[in-house]
Write a protein that holds these residues in place. Structure first.
Motif, PDB file in Angstrom:
ATOM      1  N   LYS A   8     -59.059 -38.520  31.335  1.00 31.82           N
ATOM      2  CA  LYS A   8     -58.734 -39.885  31.749  1.00 31.82           C
ATOM      3  C   LYS A   8     -57.244 -40.207  31.625  1.00 31.82           C
ATOM      4  O   LYS A   8     -56.854 -41.281  31.189  1.00 31.82           O
ATOM      5  CB  LYS A   8     -59.579 -40.893  30.992  1.00 31.82           C
ATOM      6  CG  LYS A   8     -61.067 -40.674  31.153  1.00 31.82           C
ATOM      7  CD  LYS A   8     -61.809 -41.963  31.155  1.00 31.82           C
ATOM      8  CE  LYS A   8     -63.305 -41.796  31.169  1.00 31.82           C
ATOM      9  NZ  LYS A   8     -63.903 -41.041  32.168  1.00 31.82           N
ATOM     10  N   ILE A   9     -56.415 -39.221  31.997  1.00 26.39           N
ATOM     11  CA  ILE A   9     -54.971 -39.403  32.029  1.00 26.39           C
ATOM     12  C   ILE A   9     -54.571 -39.464  33.501  1.00 26.39           C
ATOM     13  O   ILE A   9     -54.731 -38.499  34.244  1.00 26.39           O
ATOM     14  CB  ILE A   9     -54.240 -38.237  31.333  1.00 26.39           C
ATOM     15  CG1 ILE A   9     -54.676 -38.133  29.880  1.00 26.39           C
ATOM     16  CG2 ILE A   9     -52.732 -38.422  31.451  1.00 26.39           C
ATOM     17  CD1 ILE A   9     -54.156 -36.896  29.184  1.00 26.39           C
ATOM     18  N   PHE A  10     -54.076 -40.602  33.929  1.00 29.12           N
ATOM     19  CA  PHE A  10     -53.706 -40.792  35.318  1.00 29.12           C
ATOM     20  C   PHE A  10     -52.286 -41.332  35.407  1.00 29.12           C
ATOM     21  O   PHE A  10     -51.822 -42.030  34.516  1.00 29.12           O
ATOM     22  CB  PHE A  10     -54.652 -41.783  36.009  1.00 29.12           C
ATOM     23  CG  PHE A  10     -56.076 -41.313  36.044  1.00 29.12           C
ATOM     24  CD1 PHE A  10     -56.464 -40.355  36.960  1.00 29.12           C
ATOM     25  CD2 PHE A  10     -57.011 -41.814  35.164  1.00 29.12           C
ATOM     26  CE1 PHE A  10     -57.779 -39.918  37.003  1.00 29.12           C
ATOM     27  CE2 PHE A  10     -58.316 -41.380  35.199  1.00 29.12           C
ATOM     28  CZ  PHE A  10     -58.702 -40.429  36.121  1.00 29.12           C
ATOM     29  N   LYS A  11     -51.620 -41.007  36.512  1.00 32.61           N
ATOM     30  CA  LYS A  11     -50.308 -41.571  36.774  1.00 32.61           C
ATOM     31  C   LYS A  11     -50.492 -43.029  37.166  1.00 32.61           C
ATOM     32  O   LYS A  11     -51.383 -43.358  37.938  1.00 32.61           O
ATOM     33  CB  LYS A  11     -49.632 -40.851  37.938  1.00 32.61           C
ATOM     34  CG  LYS A  11     -49.014 -39.546  37.615  1.00 32.61           C
ATOM     35  CD  LYS A  11     -48.370 -39.017  38.868  1.00 32.61           C
ATOM     36  CE  LYS A  11     -47.217 -38.123  38.569  1.00 32.61           C
ATOM     37  NZ  LYS A  11     -46.588 -37.645  39.786  1.00 32.61           N
ATOM     38  N   PRO A  12     -49.645 -43.903  36.661  1.00 34.89           N
ATOM     39  CA  PRO A  12     -49.760 -45.300  37.086  1.00 34.89           C
ATOM     40  C   PRO A  12     -49.332 -45.446  38.536  1.00 34.89           C
ATOM     41  O   PRO A  12     -48.408 -44.777  39.000  1.00 34.89           O
ATOM     42  CB  PRO A  12     -48.813 -46.045  36.148  1.00 34.89           C
ATOM     43  CG  PRO A  12     -47.843 -45.015  35.701  1.00 34.89           C
ATOM     44  CD  PRO A  12     -48.590 -43.710  35.682  1.00 34.89           C
ATOM     45  N   LYS A  13     -50.034 -46.308  39.269  1.00 35.33           N
ATOM     46  CA  LYS A  13     -49.688 -46.536  40.663  1.00 35.33           C
ATOM     47  C   LYS A  13     -48.528 -47.511  40.732  1.00 35.33           C
ATOM     48  O   LYS A  13     -48.531 -48.542  40.086  1.00 35.33           O
ATOM     49  CB  LYS A  13     -50.880 -47.098  41.424  1.00 35.33           C
ATOM     50  CG  LYS A  13     -51.987 -46.093  41.551  1.00 35.33           C
ATOM     51  CD  LYS A  13     -53.067 -46.585  42.452  1.00 35.33           C
ATOM     52  CE  LYS A  13     -54.128 -45.512  42.559  1.00 35.33           C
ATOM     53  NZ  LYS A  13     -55.164 -45.828  43.479  1.00 35.33           N
ATOM     54  N   VAL A  14     -47.549 -47.136  41.519  1.00 32.95           N
ATOM     55  CA  VAL A  14     -46.377 -47.974  41.692  1.00 32.95           C
ATOM     56  C   VAL A  14     -46.537 -48.720  43.010  1.00 32.95           C
ATOM     57  O   VAL A  14     -46.662 -48.111  44.061  1.00 32.95           O
ATOM     58  CB  VAL A  14     -45.087 -47.129  41.717  1.00 32.95           C
ATOM     59  CG1 VAL A  14     -43.875 -48.001  41.948  1.00 32.95           C
ATOM     60  CG2 VAL A  14     -44.964 -46.337  40.430  1.00 32.95           C
ATOM     61  N   TRP A  15     -46.564 -50.022  42.938  1.00 36.05           N
ATOM     62  CA  TRP A  15     -46.706 -50.842  44.131  1.00 36.05           C
ATOM     63  C   TRP A  15     -45.325 -51.332  44.539  1.00 36.05           C
ATOM     64  O   TRP A  15     -44.659 -52.038  43.800  1.00 36.05           O
ATOM     65  CB  TRP A  15     -47.636 -52.028  43.870  1.00 36.05           C
ATOM     66  CG  TRP A  15     -48.993 -51.587  43.447  1.00 36.05           C
ATOM     67  CD1 TRP A  15     -49.475 -51.550  42.180  1.00 36.05           C
ATOM     68  CD2 TRP A  15     -50.012 -51.061  44.270  1.00 36.05           C
ATOM     69  NE1 TRP A  15     -50.747 -51.055  42.155  1.00 36.05           N
ATOM     70  CE2 TRP A  15     -51.108 -50.736  43.448  1.00 36.05           C
ATOM     71  CE3 TRP A  15     -50.141 -50.823  45.628  1.00 36.05           C
ATOM     72  CZ2 TRP A  15     -52.293 -50.225  43.917  1.00 36.05           C
ATOM     73  CZ3 TRP A  15     -51.335 -50.306  46.097  1.00 36.05           C
ATOM     74  CH2 TRP A  15     -52.380 -50.006  45.261  1.00 36.05           C
ATOM     75  N   LEU A  16     -44.899 -50.928  45.723  1.00 36.95           N
ATOM     76  CA  LEU A  16     -43.593 -51.316  46.214  1.00 36.95           C
ATOM     77  C   LEU A  16     -43.694 -52.635  46.966  1.00 36.95           C
ATOM     78  O   LEU A  16     -44.641 -52.876  47.699  1.00 36.95           O
ATOM     79  CB  LEU A  16     -43.036 -50.238  47.144  1.00 36.95           C
ATOM     80  CG  LEU A  16     -42.829 -48.872  46.499  1.00 36.95           C
ATOM     81  CD1 LEU A  16     -42.372 -47.875  47.548  1.00 36.95           C
ATOM     82  CD2 LEU A  16     -41.809 -48.966  45.390  1.00 36.95           C
TER      83      LEU A  16
END
Length: 103
Positions: A8-16
Motif C-alpha cells: 500500500k505504498i503509492f505515489k501521490p497524484k499531482v493535480w496540475l
C-alpha cells in the motif's frame, strides 16, 4: 515478494492547475490542446487541421481506402503546437496528423 502495491505504498497524484478551470472565459486558441475535443472547440485549431488535411491530400501523401483483413490498419492522432514569435505572441497554430508507429 512484496511489491509497493501490496504494501500500500503509492505515489501521490499531482493535480496540475489547468487554464480551463482558472479562467473559463479564456481563449482556447492560446493553449495547445491535448485532445481532439478541445481542438475542435476553437476555430483557429480547426483551420490549422483543415489546412494540414488539404496539404496531405494535395501532395498525394496518402489515400483513404476501405479496410480489409489483408492489411493492418495504422491508426493516427493529431498533435497540436503553437508557434510563437520572439515577443511571445502566437504566430501560428500548427496541427500534425501523425501515424501511430506500433504493430
Amino acid at each position: 515478494m512484496v511489491t509497493r502495491g501490496k504494501a500500500k505504498i503509492f505515489k501521490p497524484k499531482v493535480w496540475l492547475a489547468s487554464i480551463y478551470s482558472d479562467n473559463p472565459s479564456s481563449d482556447l486558441s492560446l493553449v495547445e490542446p491535448t485532445n481532439i475535443t478541445d481542438a475542435l472547440s476553437s476555430l483557429a485549431w480547426k483551420s490549422a487541421m483543415k489546412s494540414k488535411y488539404l496539404a496531405l491530400h494535395g501532395l498525394n501523401t496518402w489515400t483513404l481506402i476501405p479496410s480489409s483483413s489483408d492489411y493492418n490498419v495504422v491508426g493516427c492522432k493529431w498533435v497540436f503546437r503553437l508557434r510563437k514569435s520572439v515577443d511571445g505572441s502566437v504566430q501560428r497554430h500548427k496541427a500534425h496528423l501523425v501515424a501511430k508507429g506500433f504493430i
